[in-house]
Design a protein around this motif. Structure first.
Motif, PDB file in Angstrom:
ATOM      1  N   ALA A   1       5.112   4.699   1.943  1.00 52.54           N
ATOM      2  CA  ALA A   1       5.497   6.098   2.076  1.00 52.54           C
ATOM      3  C   ALA A   1       5.064   6.904   0.860  1.00 52.54           C
ATOM      4  N   GLY A   2       4.791   8.178   1.094  1.00 56.25           N
ATOM      5  CA  GLY A   2       4.460   9.089   0.013  1.00 56.25           C
ATOM      6  C   GLY A   2       5.604  10.021  -0.327  1.00 56.25           C
ATOM      7  N   LEU A   3       6.710   9.928   0.420  1.00 56.87           N
ATOM      8  CA  LEU A   3       7.888  10.748   0.181  1.00 56.87           C
ATOM      9  C   LEU A   3       9.130   9.906   0.400  1.00 56.87           C
ATOM     10  N   TRP A   4       9.951   9.782  -0.641  1.00 61.40           N
ATOM     11  CA  TRP A   4      11.225   9.079  -0.543  1.00 61.40           C
ATOM     12  C   TRP A   4      12.335  10.117  -0.461  1.00 61.40           C
ATOM     13  N   LEU A   5      13.189   9.999   0.538  1.00 65.80           N
ATOM     14  CA  LEU A   5      14.335  10.873   0.742  1.00 65.80           C
ATOM     15  C   LEU A   5      15.577   9.993   0.679  1.00 65.80           C
ATOM     16  N   ILE A   6      16.315  10.096  -0.393  1.00 65.50           N
ATOM     17  CA  ILE A   6      17.402   9.155  -0.687  1.00 65.50           C
ATOM     18  C   ILE A   6      18.730   9.900  -0.674  1.00 65.50           C
ATOM     19  N   ASP A   7      19.624   9.505   0.223  1.00 62.46           N
ATOM     20  CA  ASP A   7      20.894  10.199   0.408  1.00 62.46           C
ATOM     21  C   ASP A   7      22.037   9.444  -0.259  1.00 62.46           C
ATOM     22  N   GLU A   8      22.612  10.052  -1.288  1.00 60.79           N
ATOM     23  CA  GLU A   8      23.775   9.491  -1.990  1.00 60.79           C
ATOM     24  C   GLU A   8      23.603   8.003  -2.265  1.00 60.79           C
ATOM     25  N   PRO A   9      22.627   7.602  -3.070  1.00 59.32           N
ATOM     26  CA  PRO A   9      22.337   6.181  -3.251  1.00 59.32           C
ATOM     27  C   PRO A   9      23.360   5.427  -4.092  1.00 59.32           C
ATOM     28  N   LEU A  10      24.303   6.136  -4.714  1.00 60.82           N
ATOM     29  CA  LEU A  10      25.214   5.487  -5.652  1.00 60.82           C
ATOM     30  C   LEU A  10      26.660   5.491  -5.173  1.00 60.82           C
ATOM     31  N   SER A  11      26.894   5.854  -3.915  1.00 53.72           N
ATOM     32  CA  SER A  11      28.266   6.065  -3.450  1.00 53.72           C
ATOM     33  C   SER A  11      29.120   4.806  -3.488  1.00 53.72           C
TER      34      SER A  11
ATOM     35  N   ASP B   1       0.847  -1.177   0.000  1.00 44.73           N
ATOM     36  CA  ASP B   1       0.000   0.000   0.000  1.00 44.73           C
ATOM     37  C   ASP B   1       0.890   1.237   0.000  1.00 44.73           C
ATOM     38  N   THR B   2       0.546   2.198  -0.857  1.00 43.67           N
ATOM     39  CA  THR B   2       1.334   3.408  -0.960  1.00 43.67           C
ATOM     40  C   THR B   2       0.555   4.581  -0.400  1.00 43.67           C
ATOM     41  N   ALA B   3       1.190   5.366   0.457  1.00 44.82           N
ATOM     42  CA  ALA B   3       0.549   6.568   0.967  1.00 44.82           C
ATOM     43  C   ALA B   3       0.472   7.602  -0.144  1.00 44.82           C
ATOM     44  N   ALA B   4      -0.471   8.530  -0.037  1.00 49.10           N
ATOM     45  CA  ALA B   4      -0.574   9.607  -1.008  1.00 49.10           C
ATOM     46  C   ALA B   4       0.720  10.409  -1.020  1.00 49.10           C
ATOM     47  N   ALA B   5       1.127  10.835  -2.226  1.00 49.89           N
ATOM     48  CA  ALA B   5       2.364  11.604  -2.354  1.00 49.89           C
ATOM     49  C   ALA B   5       2.284  12.876  -1.525  1.00 49.89           C
ATOM     50  N   LEU B   6       3.367  13.191  -0.869  1.00 53.24           N
ATOM     51  CA  LEU B   6       3.438  14.380  -0.019  1.00 53.24           C
ATOM     52  C   LEU B   6       4.035  15.552  -0.787  1.00 53.24           C
ATOM     53  N   LYS B   7       3.502  16.737  -0.562  1.00 52.81           N
ATOM     54  CA  LYS B   7       4.176  17.943  -1.021  1.00 52.81           C
ATOM     55  C   LYS B   7       4.917  18.527   0.169  1.00 52.81           C
TER      56      LYS B   7
ATOM     57  N   GLY C   1      10.298   3.427 -10.041  1.00 51.91           N
ATOM     58  CA  GLY C   1       9.441   2.982  -8.950  1.00 51.91           C
ATOM     59  C   GLY C   1       8.646   4.130  -8.354  1.00 51.91           C
ATOM     60  N   ALA C   2       9.286   5.289  -8.179  1.00 45.44           N
ATOM     61  CA  ALA C   2       8.581   6.447  -7.633  1.00 45.44           C
ATOM     62  C   ALA C   2       7.495   6.916  -8.597  1.00 45.44           C
ATOM     63  N   ARG C   3       7.802   6.882  -9.876  1.00 45.59           N
ATOM     64  CA  ARG C   3       6.817   7.318 -10.879  1.00 45.59           C
ATOM     65  C   ARG C   3       5.627   6.366 -10.913  1.00 45.59           C
ATOM     66  N   GLU C   4       5.875   5.082 -10.868  1.00 43.18           N
ATOM     67  CA  GLU C   4       4.798   4.096 -10.905  1.00 43.18           C
ATOM     68  C   GLU C   4       3.868   4.231  -9.705  1.00 43.18           C
ATOM     69  N   ARG C   5       4.435   4.575  -8.568  1.00 43.86           N
ATOM     70  CA  ARG C   5       3.664   4.639  -7.330  1.00 43.86           C
ATOM     71  C   ARG C   5       3.173   6.050  -7.019  1.00 43.86           C
ATOM     72  N   GLY C   6       3.570   7.030  -7.840  1.00 47.05           N
ATOM     73  CA  GLY C   6       3.151   8.401  -7.599  1.00 47.05           C
ATOM     74  C   GLY C   6       3.798   9.029  -6.391  1.00 47.05           C
ATOM     75  N   VAL C   7       4.989   8.564  -6.037  1.00 46.20           N
ATOM     76  CA  VAL C   7       5.674   9.016  -4.822  1.00 46.20           C
ATOM     77  C   VAL C   7       6.523  10.248  -5.127  1.00 46.20           C
ATOM     78  N   THR C   8       6.602  11.174  -4.176  1.00 44.34           N
ATOM     79  CA  THR C   8       7.522  12.300  -4.265  1.00 44.34           C
ATOM     80  C   THR C   8       8.937  11.797  -3.958  1.00 44.34           C
ATOM     81  N   LEU C   9       9.894  12.187  -4.776  1.00 42.76           N
ATOM     82  CA  LEU C   9      11.272  11.700  -4.634  1.00 42.76           C
ATOM     83  C   LEU C   9      12.236  12.873  -4.572  1.00 42.76           C
ATOM     84  N   VAL C  10      13.022  12.924  -3.497  1.00 39.68           N
ATOM     85  CA  VAL C  10      14.107  13.889  -3.370  1.00 39.68           C
ATOM     86  C   VAL C  10      15.375  13.091  -3.089  1.00 39.68           C
ATOM     87  N   ALA C  11      16.361  13.217  -3.972  1.00 42.83           N
ATOM     88  CA  ALA C  11      17.599  12.445  -3.828  1.00 42.83           C
ATOM     89  C   ALA C  11      18.797  13.366  -3.900  1.00 42.83           C
TER      90      ALA C  11
END
Length: 290
Positions: free
Chosen positions: A179-189, A6-12, A206-216
């Motif tokens: 989650a409706g907001l993904w906060l990803i810190d340096e995922p490729l280090s 289950d995905t929460a509604a995307a957060l602004k 994945g974020a697009r498919e689920r409608g999630v807000t993504l900040v990386a």
């Protein structure tokens, strides 16, 4: 949605004139963020770039309600999380997924259990304890791992994985998080260029498919420009620019990384619609940002 979670509604989100000090900062050190203002719409995907010490990790901790700003306001879906009763704040945190650069994975834990831990915010205490011994949805964990080419590691122990594999396991958790907001810190280090492209595609798709807000936050400028429509540049805790990827020019990047040119040279070739930047051979780079 994918993978059956289950995905929460995307957060602004919105921050206004925020100042914040990194938890590991020495007494008397300047704030890692200084008067920063930023808005991200629900479902948007934003990459945050900048040299070491720019405040990228601190920004994610503020957005995750893990760090109280010393100045300014944070609003998530038009609510100030720090004004909420404790129970409501905890519920709101359950709608956020924060992936640190080094994922906190128990070394003796099986990969399947580590990945399914992404669902813990939506599980009761009894269900979460049961899942430690009897994983509840093995097919979902396998599918999440497959996105990162790790399906064959499903029942391996975490301490038998390489650093790059552990990092990808930590990212796979996002695909199961409610989650409706993904906060990803340096995922490729810890990833090589091929794995980096695969991992960032898995996250953005994945974020697009689920409608999630993504900040990386990203150290790899070329990857940010290629995969994110919006780029935020931070320097010394302040906003250097906030632009569509196609408008991030060579001159802007040069100014952003002034006196940190080695970090920019450590990337592969950066090519945008506005400028053809010179091809630079990749060199190993390790960044710990604040």
């Amino acid at each position: 949605a994918v993978i059956g979670a289950d995905t929460a509604a995307a957060l602004k989100l919105s921050i206004h004139s925020v100042a914040a000090r990194h938890p590991a900062a020495k007494a008397g050190a300047a704030p890692a963020l200084q008067g920063l203002s930023l808005e991200v719409a629900a479902g948007e995907q934003v990459a945050v770039i900048g040299p070491s010490g720019a405040g990228k990790t601190t920004l994610l901790q503020v957005l995750a309600c893990a760090l109280l700003p010393t100045q300014g306001t944070l609003m998530l879906d038009d609510r100030d999380p720090w004004s909420l009763p404790r129970a409501q704040l905890q519920a709101l945190r359950g709608r956020l997924f924060l992936a640190p650069q080094v994922p906190p994975l128990p070394p003796r834990q099986r990969v399947v259990t580590a990945v399914l831990a992404g669902r813990l915010p939506a599980m009761s205490l009894l269900a979460s304890l049961r899942s430690l011994f009897y994983p509840a949805d093995i097919p979902a964990a396998r599918e999440a791992l497959q996105r990162f080419d790790l399906a064959d590691k499903l029942f391996d122990r975490v301490d038998r994985l390489s650093g790059g594999e552990r990092q990808r396991v930590g990212l796979a958790r996002a695909l199961l998080a409610p989650a409706g907001l993904w906060l990803i810190d340096e995922p490729l280090s810890a990833l090589d260029p091929s794995r980096s492209r695969q991992a960032i595609s898995a996250l953005t798709d994945g974020a697009r498919e689920r409608g999630v807000t993504l900040v990386a936050t990203l150290h790899q400028v070329d990857v940010a420009l290629a995969h994110f429509p919006r780029i935020v540049g931070l320097r010394d805790g302040t906003l250097a620019f906030d632009l569509p990827a196609a408008e991030v020019s060579r001159e802007r990047l040069t100014r952003l990384y002034a006196q940190h040119e080695h970090e920019l040279r450590g990337e592969q070739a950066v090519v945008s619609a506005a400028d053809d930047l010179p091809v630079v051979a990749p060199v190993p780079a390790v960044m710990h940002c604040r």
